[in-house]
Design a protein around this motif. Structure first.
Motif, PDB file in Angstrom:
ATOM      1  N   VAL A 105       0.830  -1.455  -0.076  1.00 17.16           N
ATOM      2  CA  VAL A 105      -0.135  -0.165  -0.076  1.00 17.16           C
ATOM      3  C   VAL A 105       0.863   1.316   0.092  1.00 17.16           C
ATOM      4  O   VAL A 105       2.017   1.370   0.817  1.00 17.16           O
ATOM      5  N   ALA A 106       0.591   2.154  -1.004  1.00 16.48           N
ATOM      6  CA  ALA A 106       1.429   3.600  -0.914  1.00 16.48           C
ATOM      7  C   ALA A 106       0.965   4.281   0.055  1.00 16.48           C
ATOM      8  O   ALA A 106      -0.230   4.597   0.540  1.00 16.48           O
ATOM      9  N   ILE A 107       1.832   4.910   0.974  1.00 17.25           N
ATOM     10  CA  ILE A 107       1.390   5.636   2.128  1.00 17.25           C
ATOM     11  C   ILE A 107       1.823   7.120   2.053  1.00 17.25           C
ATOM     12  O   ILE A 107       1.335   7.869   2.717  1.00 17.25           O
ATOM     13  N   MET A 108       2.644   7.548   1.057  1.00 18.06           N
ATOM     14  CA  MET A 108       3.285   8.980   0.912  1.00 18.06           C
ATOM     15  C   MET A 108       3.925   8.932  -0.462  1.00 18.06           C
ATOM     16  O   MET A 108       4.768   8.129  -0.793  1.00 18.06           O
ATOM     17  N   ASN A 109       3.414  10.102  -1.169  1.00 24.27           N
ATOM     18  CA  ASN A 109       4.211  10.246  -2.540  1.00 24.27           C
ATOM     19  C   ASN A 109       5.295  11.201  -2.362  1.00 24.27           C
ATOM     20  O   ASN A 109       5.058  12.075  -1.424  1.00 24.27           O
ATOM     21  N   VAL A 110       6.471  11.015  -2.872  1.00 26.87           N
ATOM     22  CA  VAL A 110       7.544  11.651  -3.006  1.00 26.87           C
ATOM     23  C   VAL A 110       7.827  12.361  -4.136  1.00 26.87           C
ATOM     24  O   VAL A 110       7.822  13.772  -4.219  1.00 26.87           O
ATOM     25  N   TYR A 111       7.667  12.005  -5.334  1.00 28.36           N
ATOM     26  CA  TYR A 111       7.975  12.532  -6.476  1.00 28.36           C
ATOM     27  C   TYR A 111       6.501  12.748  -7.048  1.00 28.36           C
ATOM     28  O   TYR A 111       5.685  11.991  -7.777  1.00 28.36           O
ATOM     29  N   ALA A 112       6.050  14.066  -7.045  1.00 26.37           N
ATOM     30  CA  ALA A 112       4.875  14.514  -7.719  1.00 26.37           C
ATOM     31  C   ALA A 112       4.782  14.657  -9.107  1.00 26.37           C
ATOM     32  O   ALA A 112       3.846  14.266  -9.762  1.00 26.37           O
ATOM     33  N   ASN A 113       5.940  14.734  -9.656  1.00 25.40           N
ATOM     34  CA  ASN A 113       6.282  14.574 -11.128  1.00 25.40           C
ATOM     35  C   ASN A 113       6.884  13.542 -11.645  1.00 25.40           C
ATOM     36  O   ASN A 113       7.960  13.160 -10.733  1.00 25.40           O
ATOM     37  N   THR A 114       6.956  13.080 -12.737  1.00 21.10           N
ATOM     38  CA  THR A 114       7.925  12.095 -13.193  1.00 21.10           C
ATOM     39  C   THR A 114       9.227  12.453 -13.163  1.00 21.10           C
ATOM     40  O   THR A 114       9.367  13.684 -13.613  1.00 21.10           O
ATOM     41  N   TRP A 208       9.294  14.258 -19.594  1.00 18.01           N
ATOM     42  CA  TRP A 208       8.220  13.694 -19.926  1.00 18.01           C
ATOM     43  C   TRP A 208       6.881  14.628 -19.541  1.00 18.01           C
ATOM     44  O   TRP A 208       5.863  14.782 -20.092  1.00 18.01           O
ATOM     45  N   ALA A 209       7.152  15.170 -18.325  1.00 20.97           N
ATOM     46  CA  ALA A 209       6.021  16.033 -17.615  1.00 20.97           C
ATOM     47  C   ALA A 209       5.694  17.056 -18.603  1.00 20.97           C
ATOM     48  O   ALA A 209       4.492  17.459 -18.643  1.00 20.97           O
ATOM     49  N   GLU A 210       6.731  17.833 -19.206  1.00 20.44           N
ATOM     50  CA  GLU A 210       6.509  18.901 -20.150  1.00 20.44           C
ATOM     51  C   GLU A 210       5.375  18.432 -21.274  1.00 20.44           C
ATOM     52  O   GLU A 210       4.841  19.498 -21.718  1.00 20.44           O
ATOM     53  N   VAL A 211       5.375  17.187 -21.802  1.00 20.88           N
ATOM     54  CA  VAL A 211       4.538  16.969 -22.802  1.00 20.88           C
ATOM     55  C   VAL A 211       3.512  16.296 -22.570  1.00 20.88           C
ATOM     56  O   VAL A 211       2.619  15.825 -23.304  1.00 20.88           O
ATOM     57  N   GLY A 212       3.122  16.138 -21.312  1.00 20.45           N
ATOM     58  CA  GLY A 212       1.764  15.846 -20.668  1.00 20.45           C
ATOM     59  C   GLY A 212       1.894  14.391 -20.321  1.00 20.45           C
ATOM     60  O   GLY A 212       0.757  13.783 -19.925  1.00 20.45           O
ATOM     61  N   VAL A 213       2.839  13.728 -20.085  1.00 19.49           N
ATOM     62  CA  VAL A 213       3.087  12.226 -19.782  1.00 19.49           C
ATOM     63  C   VAL A 213       3.757  12.507 -18.331  1.00 19.49           C
ATOM     64  O   VAL A 213       4.909  12.504 -18.151  1.00 19.49           O
ATOM     65  N   ASN A 214       2.786  12.315 -17.154  1.00 23.60           N
ATOM     66  CA  ASN A 214       3.346  12.691 -16.110  1.00 23.60           C
ATOM     67  C   ASN A 214       2.807  11.927 -14.927  1.00 23.60           C
ATOM     68  O   ASN A 214       2.218  12.128 -14.042  1.00 23.60           O
ATOM     69  N   PRO A 215       3.126  10.498 -14.938  1.00 20.76           N
ATOM     70  CA  PRO A 215       2.732   9.516 -13.883  1.00 20.76           C
ATOM     71  C   PRO A 215       3.495   9.967 -12.468  1.00 20.76           C
ATOM     72  O   PRO A 215       4.549  10.533 -12.297  1.00 20.76           O
ATOM     73  N   TYR A 216       2.906   9.499 -11.360  1.00 23.84           N
ATOM     74  CA  TYR A 216       3.719   9.547 -10.091  1.00 23.84           C
ATOM     75  C   TYR A 216       4.746   8.781 -10.154  1.00 23.84           C
ATOM     76  O   TYR A 216       5.011   7.805 -10.645  1.00 23.84           O
ATOM     77  N   GLY A 217       5.979   9.312  -9.615  1.00 23.89           N
ATOM     78  CA  GLY A 217       7.378   8.874  -9.437  1.00 23.89           C
ATOM     79  C   GLY A 217       7.437   7.938  -8.023  1.00 23.89           C
ATOM     80  O   GLY A 217       6.357   7.428  -7.489  1.00 23.89           O
ATOM     81  N   ASN A 218       8.641   8.135  -7.539  1.00 21.73           N
ATOM     82  CA  ASN A 218       8.684   7.585  -6.138  1.00 21.73           C
ATOM     83  C   ASN A 218       7.922   7.709  -5.348  1.00 21.73           C
ATOM     84  O   ASN A 218       7.473   8.892  -4.898  1.00 21.73           O
ATOM     85  N   SER A 219       7.447   6.827  -4.509  1.00 25.71           N
ATOM     86  CA  SER A 219       6.559   6.964  -3.239  1.00 25.71           C
ATOM     87  C   SER A 219       6.761   6.007  -2.411  1.00 25.71           C
ATOM     88  O   SER A 219       7.481   4.696  -2.468  1.00 25.71           O
ATOM     89  N   LEU A 220       6.439   6.233  -1.116  1.00 21.28           N
ATOM     90  CA  LEU A 220       6.707   5.340  -0.026  1.00 21.28           C
ATOM     91  C   LEU A 220       5.739   4.328   0.304  1.00 21.28           C
ATOM     92  O   LEU A 220       4.454   4.655   0.041  1.00 21.28           O
TER      93      LEU A 220
END
Length: 336
Positions: A105-114, A208-220
């Motif tokens: 279970v992911a409990i905190m996001n670290v990279y809000a941008n890919t 990738w975020a600049e062109v609109g492909v921006n999935p979440y990155g590292n998460s705890l």
């Protein structure tokens, strides 16, 4: 985008007592837990080492061991089977692992941008992604950027099969690019400064975020069984870690110094540059207005669909089961 170092007054009010006061005595009911990183320790991991050095985890009732990692896949797998109670991994990898049976279970996001980006030499004649067709892109086999390239290609208006992929190991990408054996390569943004130092004004780059492909990155992430049996320990981990990340945005030098002190071979200046780039990856409208580390429901839904499209989630599940915002303190935000 450049992140300001001063935090909002609300953040200081919420975190100030913990950050300024000496760590209290160790809690009576201490829970042992191990955190496996996504990779070997670097600037992006400074907050964990700072919080451990300052005794914040211990004061919150956690005997936390930090373990070096060898990739997001290993971290997700080890947390999924309970070898490590806590971990750090790319969110897309977490979703794939969960579809394969990992109890996470992911409990905190670290990279809000890919952190994903492409690099090239301007002197090669490439001006941007529209010039990628017919070019050789080098990166390791099995790399996530290859699998998800069709999404990037669609976003920039080129054919996904118009490029040639060349197998290049991670530590050879930059030298291969400089030697001209490849035309383009991929890398995470938190080592952008290394490419910049080597390539100078000849460096071409697009995120990738600049062109609109921006999935979440590292998460705890947490092992699901550990979370169910020790919710207060997980709460304490998130609370301390969230405040540590906030503090490190404001006081990066001290945080990176703690990282360097705990890991032989790291250099303060290099890891400080790494951390400064990480703060950019941490910042988006949601983390600035809702909460640092908070997952956005609509984005998680989109990320699940994106991952399923390009990696095929083996056993589909409700995306809501893959993450929780229960432990996030929304008074702590990234600064404007």
């Amino acid at each position: 985008m450049r992140i300001e170092r001063s935090l909002a007054v609300a953040l200081l009010g919420a975190a100030g007592l913990l950050l300024a006061a000496p760590a209290p005595a160790r809690a009576a009911d201490t829970v042992e837990a191990s955190l496996i990183l996504n990779w070997i320790a670097g600037g992006d991991h400074a907050p964990y080492y700072y919080a451990k050095q300052e005794g914040w985890y211990e004061a919150a009732g956690l005997d936390l061991d930090i373990e070096q990692g060898k990739g997001s896949q290993l971290a997700a797998q080890r947390v999924g089977i309970g070898s490590n109670e806590l971990g750090l991994a790319d969110m897309g990898v977490v979703l794939i692992a969960k579809g394969e049976g990992a109890e996470v279970v992911a409990i905190m996001n670290v990279y809000a941008n890919t952190p994903q980006g492409f690099y090239w030499l301007k002197s090669s004649g490439i001006e941007g992604p529209k010039d990628f067709p017919g070019k050789k892109i080098g990166n390791p086999p099995g790399d996530a950027a290859r699998a998800m390239f069709p999404a990037f290609a669609q976003a920039v208006g080129i054919e996904a099969d118009s490029v040639q992929w060349i197998n290049v190991q991670a530590n050879a990408k930059l030298s291969a690019l400089k030697a001209g054996s490849i035309d383009v390569t991929t890398s995470f943004y938190n080592i952008h400064h290394i490419f910049q130092a080597q390539l100078g004004d000849d460096m071409g780059f697009v995120s990738w975020a600049e062109v609109g492909v921006n999935p979440y990155g590292n998460s705890l992430i947490a092992n699901a069984e550990f979370l169910e049996e020790n919710p207060e320990a997980v709460r304490a981990f998130v609370e301390v870690t969230q405040k540590a990340f906030a503090h490190c945005v404001e006081e990066p030098e001290a945080c990176v110094a703690a990282l360097v002190a705990a890991n032989t071979g790291l250099k303060q200046d290099n890891e400080l540059q790494n951390w400064e780039l990480v703060t950019e990856l941490m910042s988006n409208e949601h983390s600035r207005t809702v909460g640092l580390g908070h997952f956005e429901e609509a984005r998680m839904t989109d990320d699940y669909a994106l991952v399923d499209q390009y990696f095929e989630i083996k056993n589909p599940f409700e995306v809501e089961s893959a993450y929780t915002n229960e432990f996030i303190d929304t008074s702590i935000k990234m600064p404007d």
